[in-house]
Enzyme design. Structure first.
Site, PDB file in Angstrom:
ATOM      1  N   PRO A 236       0.767  -1.129  -0.028  1.00  0.00           N
ATOM      2  CG  PRO A 236      -0.250  -0.934   2.008  1.00  0.00           C
ATOM      3  CD  PRO A 236       0.700  -1.815   1.328  1.00  0.00           C
ATOM      4  CG  ASP A 259       1.113   0.149 -11.468  1.00  0.00           C
ATOM      5  OD1 ASP A 259       1.403   0.350 -12.698  1.00  0.00           O
ATOM      6  OD2 ASP A 259       0.370  -0.449 -10.515  1.00  0.00           O
ATOM      7  CE  LYS A 281      -2.178   1.166 -17.698  1.00  0.00           C
ATOM      8  NZ  LYS A 281      -0.720   0.630 -17.163  1.00  0.00           N
ATOM      9  CB  ALA A 343      -5.408  -0.931  -0.744  1.00  0.00           C
ATOM     10  CG  MET A 394      -9.147   2.299  -8.035  1.00  0.00           C
ATOM     11  SD  MET A 394      -8.853   1.464  -9.685  1.00  0.00           S
ATOM     12  CE  MET A 394      -9.436  -0.405  -9.053  1.00  0.00           C
TER      13      MET A 394
END
Length: 481
Positions: A236, A259, A281, A343, A394
């Site tokens: 995380p 990432d 991204k 996460a 998300m």
């Protein structure tokens, strides 16, 4: 004494590090209790013939002796019992008694160690890292065993358990390497590639037959080193939540493809000369399309590079690892997946939130706020209704739609909700409320980091005393109006 001579003296050791050969030899431990048991356990890491000398022994020592196959000499200590011994440890837990053993050992020509009495010792034992046939021992005569144990823990983390297997494989090729590669410089290059290339990679992955085949290929003079890709979970964000394997691979990689959500401090844990490539991204700002990332991994590995594909959290949890694995398989590129702390686990740990709880929640759902067609919340409302804890990744921008659909499906508007922003980071924030409050989070300009939303009755058992109310911002605005 001052000046350069004094500085040089301070940097010299008062002891000379060495290793005794003990395989098949008698090593004596004189003592009856816990200190003797500790030495027996340590000696049990070797192939020495261990003898414990004491008229009586305590249960802890008896258990340690049985575990390693030590022999008990049931007699009071006398010097003659040390005849032919390679080493002796005195653990009688008494200064005068230990001193008597050391003095007798010196007369008999046997090196002696008195446990926790360095002023009596002929030699010291270090904190041992056993990767047989490799051994690392650490000792500090200045600050004692605490520092040695700390350093040992660091080295344990650096050396995989299969390091000994790699050393054993190397030993089986040593004579052949000397015979087939007579030039010393060329032989050094062979061993450098052996220990840092595909041979080591396959050993650490448990593929011993592939490792031996790769070693034979190197020995036969093949110069084309195949590339390899590790799909690594960065966790995380906290550096100390990386797995030991992830840390090691970051030090081995030629290229790190990472990432945007992976913190710079974690990327910096890679080898200093490794190339870093960001394929980050973020919502609304896709810097590198996924198909281009797939192509990049194949290109790098096809060129013989060792590549770490560093993904936030766990590669297999909303990390699009399946697409990358398909591309690597299609190109015949070897790869391995290294899991990370996802996460949801980090958020739950920070909030002391039991994701499953007997009598409350026996099902855990990992979900996203969108499906593959970017439609909000298509299919998991029914699970939430049955008492599951739902962790939504998300989901900040669609939180209101998530709440509306869950309430419309029949979930109580007062169902407890926790939101963790930047889980495990120093800037982590926690928010608490209920399902009907979720619509507020996407409107808060002060919440712009990655969030994890947890919905379910188990949230009511979390330690959220320091959490902010989800609806705090809107309530302040209404009061001001």
């Amino acid at each position: 004494m001052k000046g350069p001579v004094a500085d040089k003296t301070r940097r010299r050791l008062d002891v000379f590090p060495t290793f005794f050969k003990v395989a098949g030899l008698r090593v004596c431990v004189v003592g009856h209790g816990g200190e003797a048991a500790a030495k027996v356990r340590l000696l049990g890491e070797t192939n020495a013939r261990i003898e414990v000398i004491s008229a009586e022994i305590e249960p802890e020592l008896a258990e340690a002796m049985e575990a390693v196959g030590a022999h008990h000499v049931a007699a009071d200590f006398r010097p003659g019992l040390l005849t032919g011994a390679a080493l002796v440890f005195s653990a009688r837990e008494d200064e005068a008694l230990d001193k008597a053993v050391v003095q007798a050992a010196r007369i008999m020509g046997v090196p002696a160690n008195a446990v926790d009495k360095p002023h009596l010792c002929d030699f010291y034992t270090g904190a041992l890292v056993n990767r047989a046939p490799i051994a690392v021992a650490i000792t500090s005569t200045g600050v004692g065993p605490v520092l040695a144990r700390h350093i040992r823990a660091r080295i344990e983390a650096m050396l995989p358990r299969s390091t000994g297997d790699l050393a054993g494989l190397a030993e089986s090729f040593r004579n052949a390497a000397v015979r087939m590669i007579p030039d010393g410089a060329a032989r050094r290059r062979f061993w450098a590639r052996f220990f840092s290339g595909s041979v080591a990679t396959n050993v650490y992955a448990g593929n011993t037959s592939a490792a031996r085949a790769e070693a034979q290929r190197l020995l036969n003079g093949s110069v084309d080193e195949p590339g390899y890709v590790w799909l690594v979970g960065a966790g995380p964000g906290a550096e100390d939540l990386l797995t030991l394997r992830a840390q090691r691979l970051l030090q081995e990689a030629d290229v790190i493809v990472h990432d945007a959500l992976v913190p710079a401090a974690v990327v910096a844990m890679g080898r200093r000369d490794a190339e870093r490539i960001s394929v980050g991204k973020r919502k609304g700002a896709h810097s590198v399309p996924q198909n281009r990332t797939n192509e990049l991994l194949v290109e790098l590995a096809s060129a013989g590079q060792k590549v770490v594909r560093l993904k936030a959290g766990d590669p297999m949890v909303f990390g699009r690892a399946a697409e990358e694995m398909d591309a690597l398989r299609g190109a015949g590129i070897g790869f391995e997946v290294v899991p990370g702390v996802t996460a949801a686990f980090a958020a739950a740990a920070s909030a002391q939130l039991p994701l499953t709880l007997r009598g409350v929640a026996s099902t855990l759902v990992f979900a996203t706020g969108h499906n593959a067609k970017s439609e909000t919340l298509p299919d998991w409302a029914g699970l939430a209704l049955k008492g599951a804890t739902v962790a939504v990744y998300m989901g900040r921008t669609v939180a209101a739609a998530v709440a509306d659909k869950l309430i419309a499906a029949g979930l109580r508007a007062e169902t407890p909700v926790a939101i963790i922003e930047n889980a495990s980071h120093p800037e982590e924030r926690q928010f608490s409320g209920c399902l009907k409050d979720l619509c507020e989070i996407s409107a808060r300009p002060d919440v712009d980091g990655p969030v994890l939303i947890i919905i379910g009755e188990a949230v009511g058992h979390a330690a959220l005393e320091r959490a902010e109310p989800i609806a705090a911002a809107s309530l302040k605005q209404e009061f001001a109006a």
